[in-house]
Design a protein around this motif. Structure first.
Motif, PDB file in Angstrom:
ATOM      1  N   ASP A 102      34.989  54.138  40.892  1.00  0.00           N
ATOM      2  CA  ASP A 102      35.108  53.604  41.872  1.00  0.00           C
ATOM      3  C   ASP A 102      34.258  54.985  42.766  1.00  0.00           C
ATOM      4  OD1 ASP A 102      37.623  54.736  40.113  1.00  0.00           O
ATOM      5  OD2 ASP A 102      38.177  56.075  41.797  1.00  0.00           O
ATOM      6  N   GLY A 103      34.712  56.081  42.792  1.00  0.00           N
ATOM      7  CA  GLY A 103      34.259  56.688  43.051  1.00  0.00           C
ATOM      8  C   GLY A 103      32.825  56.969  43.822  1.00  0.00           C
ATOM      9  N   ASN A 130      39.315  52.779  39.089  1.00  0.00           N
ATOM     10  CA  ASN A 130      40.255  53.588  37.347  1.00  0.00           C
ATOM     11  C   ASN A 130      41.206  54.321  38.378  1.00  0.00           C
ATOM     12  OD1 ASN A 130      38.642  55.457  37.194  1.00  0.00           O
ATOM     13  ND2 ASN A 130      37.726  55.201  35.351  1.00  0.00           N
ATOM     14  N   GLU A 131      40.326  54.683  40.155  1.00  0.00           N
ATOM     15  CA  GLU A 131      41.255  55.105  40.438  1.00  0.00           C
ATOM     16  C   GLU A 131      41.198  56.525  40.965  1.00  0.00           C
ATOM     17  OE1 GLU A 131      45.169  52.395  40.939  1.00  0.00           O
ATOM     18  OE2 GLU A 131      44.451  51.868  42.895  1.00  0.00           O
ATOM     19  N   GLY A 132      40.051  57.335  40.812  1.00  0.00           N
ATOM     20  CA  GLY A 132      39.636  58.814  40.418  1.00  0.00           C
ATOM     21  C   GLY A 132      38.579  59.091  39.838  1.00  0.00           C
ATOM     22  N   TYR A 133      37.916  60.215  40.207  1.00  0.00           N
ATOM     23  CA  TYR A 133      36.818  60.789  39.146  1.00  0.00           C
ATOM     24  C   TYR A 133      37.590  61.489  37.543  1.00  0.00           C
ATOM     25  CZ  TYR A 133      35.345  61.821  44.178  1.00  0.00           C
ATOM     26  OH  TYR A 133      35.117  61.163  45.567  1.00  0.00           O
ATOM     27  N   MET A 134      37.814  59.893  37.266  1.00  0.00           N
ATOM     28  CA  MET A 134      37.781  60.259  35.512  1.00  0.00           C
ATOM     29  C   MET A 134      36.760  61.169  34.921  1.00  0.00           C
ATOM     30  SD  MET A 134      40.810  58.743  36.382  1.00  0.00           S
ATOM     31  CE  MET A 134      41.792  57.798  36.839  1.00  0.00           C
TER      32      MET A 134
HETATM   33 MG   LIG Z   1      36.847  56.390  38.652  1.00  0.00          MG
END
Ligand SMILES: [Mg+2]
Ligand SMILES: Cc1ncc(C[n+]2csc(CCOP(=O)(O)OP(=O)(O)O)c2C)c(N)n1
Ligand code: SF4
Lengths: 304, 404
Positions: A102-103, A130-134
């Motif tokens: 996503d990022g 995954n709704e974030g910079y994992m």
């Molecule tokens: Mg992500």
């Protein structure tokens, strides 16, 4: 719901076991269905993300197809160069598949994605959301939901999640879909459908992250289903920017059932939960309204 | 331009009326249009490009040539230079010859991908038109843009005429594809990019004989199943960089060879450096790009006045041809670098690079560094003559001196 197709998943052996994902990772499961549906006549473009780690370190690979790891903001442009080169060589039949986070999609990569969408470049672009910079330690992205706690918004994200499906639909590309790992038949069907189309095909797939969301290693599938059933992440398709089909969505289950499964929402008070419930209801109503907005094509207007 | 060819050890192609051979066409072209013809003759399959002044006439000419059917190419109108370079890299890695062009801010926007292209060993050829960098905004010739990309592992050739740029684009593909490194063909805004000159456009048939089709051994292809770009460990990274450096070390000789073959087929040659009236010189002017033409005039005037001055033109700037430069200046006590760029804190980039490459040389000459023409200011022959006299009289100082 509307389009409860029975779809038999057909898997080709492209994604291998023994990869580097955290055991129970939602992204890894998504990659399995995506690659095994796309098949071996495919080149994958992968930007920095957990996907890049999962795909393996040189000289190893978890994918039995050529992969090209590009820079974070460049996936769609990289895929473009590849496809155009192959077409010039009479090899236009090779599928070009982007698998980006996503990022790399909502934020830093949106310019190249928008440019490629405007030119209707020929690729299947899958965003594993995954709704974030994992990969860099669970910082917020433009996709992080309102109020979710991340390592860069420990008190909760003060702004809403971008609606990437609507952004892509507004480019009037041939195909946009949302999917998630909790419904693998729906995911595989959408990938197969996208694979067999031409032009820009975009799928955003919700893939729960164990560390980033704060869920146990057996929870990714369950949590992803709750995201759909509570209306937090409805599954739908948009063709040519205007023909909407809802596949699965809000069953009336309160959003709290979804939020309570994850550490990133643990700090919410009842008022905040009520706000999120209101958001979900509003967006669900909007989406349903869009499915009814069908209009006859103007006779002088040629769609792609 | 007067030329004393007796003193040129590496023959120059900078004569006013280049020779025409059978099948060639003599045309009146701007430097940028000459580049577009050079690109067309090299037969790239994909050209991802984004417009920026003063590069635009290259992009426009390629569009026209494509529309007229002369240039069979996939012209990709990217949404940014960054994306254009991304597409260049993957098109090249997927097996086709690739060309693009940019300038100034566009080159800087590509920066990340310049490193990436070289790391991926993609033999892209890019024309780069030198223009000032913001801020503040300006549109003037200044080499700081390309020089600031010196460390991106791209080959850099600096040209002083449209003819040289056309010929160098074709030669650059030949070299780049042998060493698997990308190459930049650089010329300056307006003085070269927009100035009209008679240019010989060689015949396609002869260029095809010179430049074989691009057919890389390694490529991204499901039938071959090789990949590129995955994370490496320290040892593997070390090996990649070492190999890249070793390939870079081949560039000078390959360029000389490519130029010699070009001379045979087309009758024009430039060398990687050029010595002009260097014999018995007490002072050698060292420069690159458009200023070399004016410097030849200044050298002639100084020689006529009894001063022993010559010119060393640096055409191949990266990799810096250390041994060739050392051999060319052996026995000359003083060098004077004039250049149209500045790296504040460092000074002139050519002077800095030159000094580093003279370190340890027996009887190395002293180096006088002058920043002339920064921001596109005109540098007339008279100024170069004055500076040469000043350099001959002055003791050298460490820093680069501003001159106008
Ligand atoms: Mg992500
Ligand atoms: C230009 C640039 N800036 C920053 C980074 C560092 N970086 C690597 S992965 C990443 C986050 C990617 O997040 P996402 O796309 O959501 O993928 P995920 O890790 O969540 O799978 C960042 C910021 C980078 N590689 N390149
Ligand atoms: S950090 Fe999250 S997204 Fe990355 S591999 Fe682990 S579970 Fe998967």
């Amino acid at each position: 719901m509307i389009d409860q197709l029975k779809y038999e998943i057909e898997e080709k052996p492209v994604f291998c076991s023994g990869h580097n994902a955290c055991p129970g990772c939602g992204e890894a499961l998504a990659i399995r269905y995506i690659l095994n549906t796309m098949g071996s006549n495919t080149i994958a473009v992968i930007p920095p993300s957990c996907i890049a780690i999962i795909s393996g370190h040189q000289p190893y690979s978890s994918m039995r197809i050529p992969t090209y790891q590009t820079t974070l903001e460049a996936s769609a442009a990289s895929a473009t160069g590849m496809k155009r080169s192959l077409i010039r060589q009479g090899r236009g039949d090779v599928n070009i598949l982007v698998i980006a986070g996503d990022g790399g999609t909502y934020d830093i990569g949106i310019q190249s994605l928008s440019g490629a969408a405007e030119r209707n470049e020929d690729m299947v672009y899958v965003c594993l959301d995954n709704e974030g910079y994992m990969n860099t330690g669970s910082q917020k992205s433009g996709s992080t939901p309102y109020l979710a706690s991340t390592s860069s918004t420990p008190g909760g994200k003060p702004t809403e999640k971008k609606d990437i499906a609507e952004i892509m639909a507004a480019h009037r590309v041939p195909y946009v879909a949302t999917a998630t790992i909790g419904y693998p038949d729906d995911l595989a069907r959408k990938v197969a459908k996208a694979r067999d189309m031409k032009g820009m095909r975009f799928i955003v797939c919700l893939t729960p992250c164990l560390a980033g969301w704060g869920i146990p290693d057996d929870a990714a599938v369950r949590v992803s289903r709750l995201a759909v059933e509570t209306g937090f992440f409805p599954l739908y398709e948009v063709e040519d920017g205007e023909h909407y089909t809802i596949n699965r969505g809000h069953t009336g289950l309160p959003v709290e059932r979804y939020l309570e499964t994850q550490r990133r929402f643990k700090h919410l008070d009842p008022d905040q939960i009520a706000t999120l419930q209101g958001q979900v209801e509003h967006k669900w109503a909007l989406l349903q309204a869009r499915t009814k907005l069908e209009c006859e094509p103007h006779p002088e207007y040629l769609t792609r | 331009m007067s030329m004393d060819t007796s003193n040129i050890t590496v023959t120059s192609g900078q004569s006013c009326m280049p020779p025409v051979q059978e099948g060639d066409t003599r045309m009146l072209l701007t430097g940028n249009h000459a580049v577009a013809y050079g690109a067309m003759l090299a037969r790239p399959q994909v050209v991802p490009i984004y417009p920026i002044t003063p590069q635009t006439p290259i992009a426009e000419k390629i569009s026209d040539l494509q529309l007229s059917g002369e240039f069979d190419v996939d012209l990709m109108t990217a949404e940014s230079e960054h994306s254009a370079m991304c597409a260049c890299v993957t098109a090249s890695l997927t097996g086709v010859r690739v060309f693009t062009a940019t300038a100034s801010q566009g080159l800087l926007l590509m920066h990340e991908m310049l490193h990436y292209a070289a790391g991926a060993r993609a033999p892209i050829v890019m024309a780069e038109v030198n223009r000032t960098l913001g801020s503040p905004w300006g549109f003037w010739p200044d080499q700081s843009d390309s020089l600031s990309q010196r460390d991106t592992s791209w080959i850099q050739y600096y040209c002083e005429s449209g003819q040289e740029s056309l010929d160098t684009v074709i030669q650059a593909f030949k070299v780049a594809e042998q060493v698997n490194l990308p190459a930049m063909v650089v010329h300056e805004a307006f003085y070269i990019s927009h100035a009209l000159e008679p240019v010989v456009v060689p015949s396609q048939e002869r260029v095809d004989r010179y430049l074989p089709p691009f057919n890389p051994e390694h490529r991204l292809d499901p039938l071959i199943n090789e990949s590129w770009g995955a994370v490496v460990n320290q040892d593997m990274y070390y090996r990649h960089r070492k190999e890249l450096t070793e390939s870079m070390a081949l560039v000078a000789e390959r360029s000389i060879q490519a130029d010699a073959e070009y001379q045979e087929l087309f009758g024009r040659s430039y060398g990687i450096i050029e010595r002009y009236r260097m014999d018995d010189a007490d002072l050698a002017i060292v420069g690159f790009g458009a200023m070399c033409g004016t410097s030849r005039v200044a050298v002639d005037a100084l020689r006529a006045a009894g001063l022993q001055v010559g010119l060393l033109k640096i055409k191949l700037f990266n990799p810096f041809p250390t041994e060739h430069v050392r051999a060319a200046i052996a026995g000359i006590p003083k060098l004077m670098v004039i250049e149209r760029n500045v790296s504040p804190g460092i000074g002139g980039v050519l002077a800095q690079t030159l000094k580093a490459n003279l370190y340890g040389m027996k009887d190395a000459p002293t180096v006088h560094s002058y920043l002339a023409g920064v921001g596109g200011l005109n540098v007339p022959s008279r100024l170069i003559e004055e500076l040469a006299k000043k350099a001959m009289a002055d003791e050298p100082v460490a820093e680069s001196l501003w001159q106008r």
